[in-house]
Design a protein around this motif. Structure first.
Motif, PDB file in Angstrom:
ATOM      1  N   LYS A 179       0.822  -1.213   0.000  1.00 47.35           N
ATOM      2  CA  LYS A 179       0.000   0.000   0.000  1.00 47.35           C
ATOM      3  C   LYS A 179       0.853   1.259   0.000  1.00 47.35           C
ATOM      4  O   LYS A 179       0.447   2.277  -0.561  1.00 47.35           O
ATOM      5  CB  LYS A 179      -0.936  -0.015   1.212  1.00 47.35           C
ATOM      6  CG  LYS A 179      -1.980   1.087   1.217  1.00 47.35           C
ATOM      7  CD  LYS A 179      -2.948   0.918   2.370  1.00 47.35           C
ATOM      8  CE  LYS A 179      -4.032   1.985   2.342  1.00 47.35           C
ATOM      9  NZ  LYS A 179      -4.995   1.826   3.456  1.00 47.35           N
ATOM     10  N   ASP A 180       2.045   1.181   0.622  1.00 49.49           N
ATOM     11  CA  ASP A 180       2.933   2.350   0.639  1.00 49.49           C
ATOM     12  C   ASP A 180       3.947   2.304  -0.502  1.00 49.49           C
ATOM     13  O   ASP A 180       5.014   2.916  -0.433  1.00 49.49           O
ATOM     14  CB  ASP A 180       3.645   2.475   1.984  1.00 49.49           C
ATOM     15  CG  ASP A 180       4.395   1.200   2.351  1.00 49.49           C
ATOM     16  OD1 ASP A 180       4.288   0.211   1.599  1.00 49.49           O
ATOM     17  OD2 ASP A 180       5.083   1.203   3.386  1.00 49.49           O
ATOM     18  N   LEU A 181       3.613   1.528  -1.550  1.00 56.19           N
ATOM     19  CA  LEU A 181       4.380   1.448  -2.788  1.00 56.19           C
ATOM     20  C   LEU A 181       5.795   0.892  -2.574  1.00 56.19           C
ATOM     21  O   LEU A 181       6.757   1.352  -3.198  1.00 56.19           O
ATOM     22  CB  LEU A 181       4.442   2.831  -3.479  1.00 56.19           C
ATOM     23  CG  LEU A 181       3.087   3.399  -3.927  1.00 56.19           C
ATOM     24  CD1 LEU A 181       3.276   4.717  -4.657  1.00 56.19           C
ATOM     25  CD2 LEU A 181       2.362   2.398  -4.828  1.00 56.19           C
ATOM     26  N   LYS A 182       5.894  -0.126  -1.746  1.00 55.84           N
ATOM     27  CA  LYS A 182       7.139  -0.869  -1.587  1.00 55.84           C
ATOM     28  C   LYS A 182       7.018  -2.180  -2.365  1.00 55.84           C
ATOM     29  O   LYS A 182       5.986  -2.855  -2.301  1.00 55.84           O
ATOM     30  CB  LYS A 182       7.424  -1.163  -0.104  1.00 55.84           C
ATOM     31  CG  LYS A 182       7.524   0.082   0.768  1.00 55.84           C
ATOM     32  CD  LYS A 182       8.722   0.944   0.381  1.00 55.84           C
ATOM     33  CE  LYS A 182       8.851   2.150   1.309  1.00 55.84           C
ATOM     34  NZ  LYS A 182       9.974   3.039   0.923  1.00 55.84           N
ATOM     35  N   LEU A 183       8.053  -2.548  -3.108  1.00 60.58           N
ATOM     36  CA  LEU A 183       8.005  -3.769  -3.906  1.00 60.58           C
ATOM     37  C   LEU A 183       7.888  -4.985  -2.998  1.00 60.58           C
ATOM     38  O   LEU A 183       8.676  -5.172  -2.076  1.00 60.58           O
ATOM     39  CB  LEU A 183       9.259  -3.882  -4.776  1.00 60.58           C
ATOM     40  CG  LEU A 183       9.317  -5.093  -5.707  1.00 60.58           C
ATOM     41  CD1 LEU A 183       8.175  -5.052  -6.721  1.00 60.58           C
ATOM     42  CD2 LEU A 183      10.666  -5.144  -6.416  1.00 60.58           C
ATOM     43  N   ASP A 184       6.893  -5.834  -3.262  1.00 61.29           N
ATOM     44  CA  ASP A 184       6.644  -7.022  -2.451  1.00 61.29           C
ATOM     45  C   ASP A 184       7.078  -8.288  -3.194  1.00 61.29           C
ATOM     46  O   ASP A 184       7.829  -9.098  -2.660  1.00 61.29           O
ATOM     47  CB  ASP A 184       5.159  -7.108  -2.099  1.00 61.29           C
ATOM     48  CG  ASP A 184       4.818  -8.293  -1.215  1.00 61.29           C
ATOM     49  OD1 ASP A 184       4.604  -8.085  -0.017  1.00 61.29           O
ATOM     50  OD2 ASP A 184       4.761  -9.433  -1.734  1.00 61.29           O
ATOM     51  N   SER A 185       6.593  -8.470  -4.437  1.00 60.48           N
ATOM     52  CA  SER A 185       6.896  -9.695  -5.189  1.00 60.48           C
ATOM     53  C   SER A 185       6.965  -9.373  -6.674  1.00 60.48           C
ATOM     54  O   SER A 185       6.393  -8.383  -7.149  1.00 60.48           O
ATOM     55  CB  SER A 185       5.826 -10.772  -4.950  1.00 60.48           C
ATOM     56  OG  SER A 185       5.676 -11.061  -3.571  1.00 60.48           O
ATOM     57  N   VAL A 186       7.674 -10.263  -7.396  1.00 54.72           N
ATOM     58  CA  VAL A 186       7.761 -10.175  -8.850  1.00 54.72           C
ATOM     59  C   VAL A 186       7.395 -11.537  -9.421  1.00 54.72           C
ATOM     60  O   VAL A 186       7.979 -12.556  -9.039  1.00 54.72           O
ATOM     61  CB  VAL A 186       9.171  -9.756  -9.313  1.00 54.72           C
ATOM     62  CG1 VAL A 186       9.278  -9.867 -10.829  1.00 54.72           C
ATOM     63  CG2 VAL A 186       9.492  -8.345  -8.865  1.00 54.72           C
ATOM     64  N   TYR A 187       6.416 -11.553 -10.332  1.00 49.99           N
ATOM     65  CA  TYR A 187       5.976 -12.797 -10.956  1.00 49.99           C
ATOM     66  C   TYR A 187       6.433 -12.774 -12.410  1.00 49.99           C
ATOM     67  O   TYR A 187       5.845 -12.092 -13.258  1.00 49.99           O
ATOM     68  CB  TYR A 187       4.452 -12.920 -10.867  1.00 49.99           C
ATOM     69  CG  TYR A 187       3.910 -12.749  -9.468  1.00 49.99           C
ATOM     70  CD1 TYR A 187       2.996 -11.755  -9.173  1.00 49.99           C
ATOM     71  CD2 TYR A 187       4.345 -13.579  -8.439  1.00 49.99           C
ATOM     72  CE1 TYR A 187       2.507 -11.589  -7.887  1.00 49.99           C
ATOM     73  CE2 TYR A 187       3.861 -13.422  -7.150  1.00 49.99           C
ATOM     74  CZ  TYR A 187       2.939 -12.423  -6.872  1.00 49.99           C
ATOM     75  OH  TYR A 187       2.469 -12.267  -5.598  1.00 49.99           O
ATOM     76  N   GLU A 188       7.490 -13.557 -12.676  1.00 51.22           N
ATOM     77  CA  GLU A 188       8.091 -13.531 -14.005  1.00 51.22           C
ATOM     78  C   GLU A 188       8.343 -14.927 -14.569  1.00 51.22           C
ATOM     79  O   GLU A 188       8.101 -15.165 -15.752  1.00 51.22           O
ATOM     80  CB  GLU A 188       9.401 -12.745 -13.961  1.00 51.22           C
ATOM     81  CG  GLU A 188      10.050 -12.532 -15.311  1.00 51.22           C
ATOM     82  CD  GLU A 188      11.263 -11.635 -15.229  1.00 51.22           C
ATOM     83  OE1 GLU A 188      11.731 -11.382 -14.094  1.00 51.22           O
ATOM     84  OE2 GLU A 188      11.749 -11.172 -16.278  1.00 51.22           O
ATOM     85  N   PHE A 189       8.829 -15.853 -13.732  1.00 46.84           N
ATOM     86  CA  PHE A 189       9.159 -17.216 -14.180  1.00 46.84           C
ATOM     87  C   PHE A 189       8.483 -18.240 -13.276  1.00 46.84           C
ATOM     88  O   PHE A 189       8.180 -17.974 -12.106  1.00 46.84           O
ATOM     89  CB  PHE A 189      10.671 -17.452 -14.148  1.00 46.84           C
ATOM     90  CG  PHE A 189      11.454 -16.605 -15.120  1.00 46.84           C
ATOM     91  CD1 PHE A 189      11.990 -15.387 -14.725  1.00 46.84           C
ATOM     92  CD2 PHE A 189      11.661 -17.040 -16.412  1.00 46.84           C
ATOM     93  CE1 PHE A 189      12.715 -14.612 -15.611  1.00 46.84           C
ATOM     94  CE2 PHE A 189      12.385 -16.278 -17.313  1.00 46.84           C
ATOM     95  CZ  PHE A 189      12.908 -15.047 -16.905  1.00 46.84           C
ATOM     96  N   GLU A 190       8.278 -19.421 -13.847  1.00 49.33           N
ATOM     97  CA  GLU A 190       7.889 -20.586 -13.062  1.00 49.33           C
ATOM     98  C   GLU A 190       8.460 -21.815 -13.761  1.00 49.33           C
ATOM     99  O   GLU A 190       8.201 -22.029 -14.951  1.00 49.33           O
ATOM    100  CB  GLU A 190       6.367 -20.698 -12.933  1.00 49.33           C
ATOM    101  CG  GLU A 190       5.952 -21.866 -12.034  1.00 49.33           C
ATOM    102  CD  GLU A 190       4.477 -21.800 -11.658  1.00 49.33           C
ATOM    103  OE1 GLU A 190       3.958 -20.682 -11.536  1.00 49.33           O
ATOM    104  OE2 GLU A 190       3.867 -22.868 -11.502  1.00 49.33           O
TER     105      GLU A 190
END
Length: 706
Positions: A565-576
């Motif tokens: 909510k405070d615009l901090k990067l949480d996760s990146v979904y790119e590969f599996e």
């Protein structure tokens, strides 16, 4: 107390420039002489539309070129015979183009003034023979008496020169160079206006601003005009010409232009309706051919119904076209006449017509409610046909119209069907007046659309890929507010706290706009942002790429990022499992179960829907319905989810909206080709289950859903 005087003002109260202009125009101030006024840029532009244009030279009753045209007080021209036919027993003529009234002279309609700028018979040859003024049988005149100002035949000439009263008169023989032509062959002539003052018998060469009339030089010294500002008539009328020209240009580029576009769209829709009917008939005939003899009767019945629908639709278009043509002709012919007065009329003529001109232009400046085109078309719905149910199963016609409620049988994912009702409420074009910048694009695609969380029946949107302004529109298309972002906008989403998030692809920037405090915050991103979605916990999902291209190398970055909510990067979904999840993620939405639903552009003009679960694990990919249910390749654009967890996908290539259940099963089409606008691009559902659709041509439609 004294008034300071500008040194450039002479003793008679005029500036040096005014006096120069007065002397320049006072060489010949005869009203009857033709004066040439150098056209201003505005007049040149107006002239391109009105000079010698036959479009507006039409009678408002028969819509043909007026024969012996009579001019009403509203500057509209009608055939004398048409007026006699319609208003023969009346004392007042009510104009059919603008509804203004004109009193009929006591002598009759034939005493109404003629429009001097329209020739009754433009193709007729000009007869240069002149009749004798004295003969009862109007023999051809051979000479002209300069003293009596009469045309005489050979017989009357001998009698004329033998009379004691006229024997000393000078007569002149007619030659090809001195045959007097009728006034309307010299120039367009307006009504006769006295050129001299009735009180002083002096030329009217000045204009009193306070009294708004032409006066002579002696009138200026009269008590009634003392202290009034006066100017040379030609100078004052030059200024008035410019003011009136600007009013005309404003009307022509405003309401008049809107009407012309509406007229064009009406005719275009009539043509499209006919083409649509032909396509429907072909579909019916193809279906009939497949089922042979058993469906011939049903086929003919449906064709008859289609043709009846066509007749009804074209009658509506024809009625609307006539209404718009009437409005266009009403404005155009009045503006054309005013233009001709300004271009060819003398200062006195302009002065005399000026009150009526201003009254008419002020009325048109307010505009009016433009006729609204209600677009309809017809589809051919296939039925479950069996030999025993040819008539019921052959198909039916569906007339799509504003406000029509129809149902789609949608799979709920467990083998059953559920009817989803959808009813169109309204539709409108994106109001370009809400943009602060000029768009170079011919069409303004609605590429961003999100419902306001605090205002019912309102939506935030952006039209045109070069636009840097977002607008809040109500369900009638009226702009409520607009926000200049300062950079080209790609997508918009809104939080429950009515905070706007805007992605600016070219600047690698995210903008957060707080509506309550009217403050803007920018966040620079490492990659190019595309689609946005607010999560249930207030966080943000952002589609990101390292380039615009669909081609991805081993080092390319194509992913969906989850921010807090405070615009901090949480996760990146790119590969599996070492496989890319996305080729070029475009738009994103969060489902009610937390699934992340993404439209992925796999190549130019085609793509797929990729859905991850709430933890970012691959769940399924949907690459379009099977069984050739779509004519073109699947090209997903906008995506949203409803309150049942179903996924709605706009397919701009096939002009439809798909519905998927939460497990990725294709349920059907919520909107099929013809139900919605051309190439639907952006979609959203507001808190009141209203479905908004924006297309690639700048149209927005609103539907009641569920």
């Amino acid at each position: 107390m004294g008034l300071s005087r500008n040194n450039s003002v002479t003793e008679d109260g005029f500036t040096v420039e005014d006096n120069a202009a007065l002397w320049c125009h006072s060489v010949d101030t005869s009203v009857g002489e033709t004066q040439s006024y150098p056209p201003s840029p505005i007049m040149m532009e107006l002239g391109a539309h009105f000079e010698d244009s036959e479009i507006f030279r039409k009678c408002g009753i028969c819509y043909e070129t007026p024969i012996d045209g009579r001019l009403l007080d509203c500057f509209h021209t009608f055939c004398e015979t048409c007026l006699e036919r319609v208003w023969c027993d009346a004392t007042v003529i009510r104009c059919s183009l603008c509804t203004r009234n004109t009193s009929i002279p006591h002598e009759g309609i034939h005493r109404l003034p003629k429009n001097p700028f329209i020739r009754s018979e433009p193709g007729a040859e000009i007869q240069l023979t002149i009749a004798c003024d004295l003969c009862e049988d109007s023999r051809q005149a051979e000479v002209h008496c300069l003293d009596c100002d009469q045309n005489l035949c050979s017989s009357c000439r001998l009698i004329h020169l033998k009379c004691n009263a006229s024997k000393e008169h000078t007569v002149q023989s007619f030659e090809s160079g001195n045959i007097p032509l009728p006034d309307d062959l010299h120039r367009p002539a307006c009504k006769k206006i006295p050129s001299t003052c009735v009180d002083h018998d002096e030329e009217l060469t000045y204009h009193c601003r306070m009294c708004a009339k032409a006066i002579c030089k002696f009138c200026r010294k009269e008590p009634v005009h003392r202290g009034h500002r006066t100017k040379p008539l030609s100078v004052a009328m030059d200024t008035k010409r410019k003011i009136v020209s600007q009013k005309m240009a404003s009307i022509e580029n405003g309401y008049f232009e809107v009407l012309r576009k509406k007229l064009y769209n009406t005719r275009k829709h009539a043509e499209a309706l006919s083409n649509n009917i032909k396509d429907v008939i072909n579909s019916i005939l193809a279906r009939a051919e497949d089922l042979k003899h058993e469906i011939d009767v049903a086929s003919e019945a449906l064709i008859s119904e289609v043709l009846e629908k066509e007749k009804e639709g074209l009658e509506k278009c024809s009625s609307l076209e006539t209404l718009i043509e009437q409005e266009v002709l009403g404005i155009g012919s009045a503006l054309q006449y005013i233009y001709n007065i300004l271009q060819y009329g003398s200062p006195l003529e302009v002065c005399d017509a000026l009150p009526t001109i201003n009254k008419i232009l002020d009325g048109y400046s307010e505009g009016g409610q433009t006729p609204r085109l209600e677009k309809t078309d017809i589809t051919f719905e296939l039925g479950d046909l069996t030999p025993k149910s040819i008539k019921q199963g052959f198909g039916s016609l569906a007339m799509r119209n504003r406000g029509r409620l129809w149902a789609r049988s949608i799979s709920v994912g467990f083998g059953g069907l559920q009817d989803v009702n959808i009813k169109m409420q309204t539709g409108f074009d994106f109001p370009t007046s809400s943009l602060e910048e000029v768009q170079d694009e011919e069409e303004l695609p609605i590429h961003a659309l999100t419902a306001s969380s605090t205002h019912q029946n309102q939506v935030w949107t952006c039209a045109g890929w070069n636009s840097s302004t977002i607008a809040l529109l109500d369900n009638q298309g009226t702009p409520q507010t607009s926000v200049p972002i300062g950079h080209k906008v790609d997508d918009i989403t809104v939080s429950t706290e009515d905070e706007l998030f805007i992605s600016c692809f070219h600047k690698r920037m995210l903008v957060r706009y707080k509506i309550s405090t009217v403050t803007m915050e920018t966040v620079h991103l490492p990659y190019y942002p595309r689609g946005l979605a607010v999560r249930a916990d207030g966080g943000l999902l952002i589609c990101m790429t390292d380039s615009y291209s669909s081609c991805a190398s081993d080092n390319s970055r194509r992913f969906v990022a989850k921010y807090t909510k405070d615009l901090k990067l949480d996760s990146v979904y790119e590969f599996e499992n070492n496989k890319r999840l996305f080729t070029r993620p475009y738009r994103v939405a969060e489902n009610i179960n937390g699934d992340i639903c993404v439209t992925d552009k796999t190549s130019m003009g085609s793509g797929r829907v990729v859905v991850l679960d709430r933890h970012g694990k691959f769940k399924f990919a949907f690459e379009g319905p099977s069984n050739n249910q779509c004519k073109g390749s699947f090209s997903p654009a906008g995506i949203t989810c409803d309150s049942y967890g179903r996924i709605l996908v706009a397919d701009s290539n096939n002009n439809c909206v798909h519905i998927l259940d939460p497990n990725g099963n294709f349920g059907g089409f919520l909107l099929k080709q013809g139900d919605t606008s051309t190439s639907p691009h952006s979609i959203c559902i507001d808190n009141h289950s209203q479905f908004w659709v924006g297309d690639e041509e700048g149209n927005i439609k609103l539907y009641e859903y569920l």
